[in-house]
Design a protein around this motif. Structure first.
Motif, PDB file in Angstrom:
ATOM      1  N   THR A 115       0.758 -33.688   2.557  1.00 12.33           N
ATOM      2  CA  THR A 115       1.370 -33.054   1.274  1.00 12.33           C
ATOM      3  C   THR A 115       2.650 -33.933   1.046  1.00 12.33           C
ATOM      4  O   THR A 115       3.025 -34.431  -0.158  1.00 12.33           O
ATOM      5  N   ASP A 116       3.702 -34.296   2.148  1.00  9.44           N
ATOM      6  CA  ASP A 116       4.961 -34.538   1.646  1.00  9.44           C
ATOM      7  C   ASP A 116       4.912 -36.140   2.566  1.00  9.44           C
ATOM      8  O   ASP A 116       5.851 -36.811   2.515  1.00  9.44           O
ATOM      9  N   LYS A 117       3.975 -36.656   3.059  1.00 11.87           N
ATOM     10  CA  LYS A 117       3.601 -38.111   3.427  1.00 11.87           C
ATOM     11  C   LYS A 117       2.199 -38.530   3.229  1.00 11.87           C
ATOM     12  O   LYS A 117       1.427 -38.730   3.850  1.00 11.87           O
ATOM     13  N   PRO A 118       2.183 -38.822   2.039  1.00 10.64           N
ATOM     14  CA  PRO A 118       0.806 -38.901   1.365  1.00 10.64           C
ATOM     15  C   PRO A 118       0.150 -40.548   2.034  1.00 10.64           C
ATOM     16  O   PRO A 118      -1.121 -40.656   2.178  1.00 10.64           O
ATOM     17  N   ASP A 119       1.029 -41.465   2.570  1.00  8.21           N
ATOM     18  CA  ASP A 119       0.414 -42.542   3.314  1.00  8.21           C
ATOM     19  C   ASP A 119       0.090 -42.421   4.715  1.00  8.21           C
ATOM     20  O   ASP A 119      -0.271 -43.243   5.463  1.00  8.21           O
ATOM     21  N   GLY A 120       0.258 -41.302   5.099  1.00 10.83           N
ATOM     22  CA  GLY A 120      -0.165 -40.879   6.769  1.00 10.83           C
ATOM     23  C   GLY A 120       0.669 -41.390   7.557  1.00 10.83           C
ATOM     24  O   GLY A 120       1.913 -42.036   7.565  1.00 10.83           O
ATOM     25  N   LYS A 121       0.161 -41.899   8.775  1.00 11.15           N
ATOM     26  CA  LYS A 121       0.950 -42.458  10.038  1.00 11.15           C
ATOM     27  C   LYS A 121       0.713 -43.903  10.183  1.00 11.15           C
ATOM     28  O   LYS A 121       1.485 -44.611  10.714  1.00 11.15           O
ATOM     29  N   LEU A 122      -0.717 -44.401  10.122  1.00  6.84           N
ATOM     30  CA  LEU A 122      -1.220 -45.674  10.648  1.00  6.84           C
ATOM     31  C   LEU A 122      -0.898 -46.649   9.830  1.00  6.84           C
ATOM     32  O   LEU A 122      -0.539 -46.419   8.503  1.00  6.84           O
ATOM     33  N   ARG A 123      -0.804 -47.749  10.345  1.00  6.78           N
ATOM     34  CA  ARG A 123      -0.201 -48.967   9.537  1.00  6.78           C
ATOM     35  C   ARG A 123      -1.626 -49.781   8.999  1.00  6.78           C
ATOM     36  O   ARG A 123      -2.755 -50.110   9.775  1.00  6.78           O
ATOM     37  N   GLN A 125       3.444 -51.586   6.405  1.00  9.28           N
ATOM     38  CA  GLN A 125       2.820 -50.466   5.199  1.00  9.28           C
ATOM     39  C   GLN A 125       1.883 -49.442   5.981  1.00  9.28           C
ATOM     40  O   GLN A 125       1.187 -49.846   6.806  1.00  9.28           O
ATOM     41  N   ARG A 126       2.107 -48.201   5.693  1.00 16.13           N
ATOM     42  CA  ARG A 126       1.244 -47.304   6.338  1.00 16.13           C
ATOM     43  C   ARG A 126      -0.033 -46.915   5.289  1.00 16.13           C
ATOM     44  O   ARG A 126       0.184 -47.003   4.110  1.00 16.13           O
ATOM     45  N   VAL A 127      -1.012 -46.026   5.737  1.00 13.10           N
ATOM     46  CA  VAL A 127      -1.980 -45.790   4.894  1.00 13.10           C
ATOM     47  C   VAL A 127      -2.971 -44.711   5.582  1.00 13.10           C
ATOM     48  O   VAL A 127      -3.009 -44.673   6.726  1.00 13.10           O
ATOM     49  N   PRO A 128      -3.401 -43.768   4.776  1.00 11.35           N
ATOM     50  CA  PRO A 128      -4.498 -42.657   5.347  1.00 11.35           C
ATOM     51  C   PRO A 128      -5.552 -43.601   5.757  1.00 11.35           C
ATOM     52  O   PRO A 128      -6.062 -44.159   5.450  1.00 11.35           O
ATOM     53  N   LEU A 129      -6.294 -43.070   7.025  1.00 11.00           N
ATOM     54  CA  LEU A 129      -7.268 -43.411   7.471  1.00 11.00           C
ATOM     55  C   LEU A 129      -8.374 -42.583   7.762  1.00 11.00           C
ATOM     56  O   LEU A 129      -8.395 -41.583   8.494  1.00 11.00           O
ATOM     57  N   ILE A 130      -9.678 -42.747   7.000  1.00  8.70           N
ATOM     58  CA  ILE A 130     -10.848 -41.882   7.245  1.00  8.70           C
ATOM     59  C   ILE A 130     -11.709 -42.882   7.595  1.00  8.70           C
ATOM     60  O   ILE A 130     -12.220 -43.780   6.683  1.00  8.70           O
TER      61      ILE A 130
END
Ligand code: AFP
Length: 334
Positions: A267-275, A311-316
């Protein structure tokens, strides 16, 4: 006569034609990545006996505590490639800026981006670790690439893969013609072909995620994880949870047996952790080439517009059906 398994270098040369204009230089680049794997695997086999555990006391550009092995692994990549003549630029999770090779040194036409040690929280407890690499081509001969020229969309990768330091050491890569896996034969010091054209199952029954973050996730994401735990034999639920703390190990598991890995936006980190550039893009290339899918939850990872090196990005990422089900929940369609 026993059929002798193919070494990495013989396999690449034999498949030169299909390696999309790969040259001697390219096969040597992959062989050098294998050398880094041998160097790090050798240290890891004796980690408790030599002074490589614990932290350096510093933090990296990500603001994360730096482990001694992070530095050792990063140094291995830089030292092996700086003098190789196969690359013209190197970029790493552990270095704020890319390294452009000095003009008077031999340069190659490839740019290498890498996470030199994935799963650093595992260094002191003998759990799996990995390294992830992404290869871009640089076509200019009149000058070195600018930092910005390393920041490219995942679809521009010419090769990608990972080293997995598990019960055995593996090198898994793709050049866009399927995914192949090589296992290090320590006695020979050679990587031998062990997995030809790896294909990920359409659907799995395992999921990998840090559910300690559940309270940080948006409603749709929470709903997906709740869905996985409902008992429903018809759809193979509940799924089993398997999370190693090493993205490479978790992705390798699902590449072989099917399933899904999620490091979603919060919610407060929409880009997640991974690069994006040296974790999500290279693994997305591998998993797509094996027939799977890699998404941010709303769009294809390899088409995400790259703006910054770290740059970070959510990863599914994982089996196609599983990723599509997760996307439906994340997008509020399920
Ligand atoms: P480290 O390399 O900092 O341990 O991060 C590993 C990683 O990038 C990936 O390999 C793991 O799947 C994920 O982060 C673990 O993150 P959490 O510790 O937040 O679950």
């Amino acid at each position: 006569m026993r059929e002798f398994p193919l070494t990495l270098s013989r396999f690449i040369v034999q498949n030169q034609a299909s390696h999309q204009g790969a040259t001697e230089e390219f096969s040597s680049l992959l062989t050098q990545i294998g050398l880094v794997g041998k160097l790090i695997a050798q240290d890891l086999r004796r980690a408790g006996l030599i002074d490589i555990m614990g932290t350096t006391g510093g933090s990296n550009v990500q603001g994360e505590t730096v482990k001694k092995l992070d530095v050792i692994a990063n140094d291995a990549f830089v030292k092996v490639f700086q003098h190789s003549g196969y690359v013209c630029a190197l970029a790493s999770e552990e270095m704020e800026k890319p390294i452009s090779l000095p003009g008077n040194w031999p340069q190659g036409k490839y740019m290498l981006l890498f996470d030199p040690l994935d799963g650093s929280s595992n260094t002191d407890n003998n759990m799996p670790l990995g390294a992830i690499f992404s290869v871009l081509k640089y076509d200019r001969a009149d000058r070195l690439p600018t930092d910005e020229e390393l920041v490219r969309r995942g679809t521009e990768q010419v090769a990608a893969g990972y080293l997995l330091y598990g019960s055995s050491t593996m090198l898994v890569y793709t050049v866009g013609q399927g995914v192949h896996g090589f296992t290090l034969e320590p006695g020979l010091g050679e990587y031998l072909l062990s997995h030809t054209l790896i294909t990920i199952p359409e659907k799995g029954k395992v999921y990998a995620a840090n559910e300690g973050n559940y309270h940080k996730w948006p409603a749709g994401t929470k709903k997906y994880f709740d869905f996985l735990k409902v008992s429903d034999k018809a759809t193979g639920r509940p799924y089993s949870a398997r999370y190693s703390g090493c993205l490479v190990a978790d992705v390798h598991r699902l590449l072989i047996g099917g399933g899904i890995y999620l490091y979603p936006g919060e919610t407060d980190k929409p880009d997640g952790k991974l690069r994006l550039l040296y974790e999500a893009n290279p693994l997305a290339f591998v998993v797509e080439q094996a027939g799977g899918k890699a998404s941010t939850g709303t769009s294809r990872i390899m088409e995400v517009e790259a703006k910054k090196l770290h740059q970070r990005v959510p990863l599914i990422i994982g089996s196609r059906q599983d990723v599509e089900t997760a996307e439906a929940f994340i997008q509020g369609r399920a």
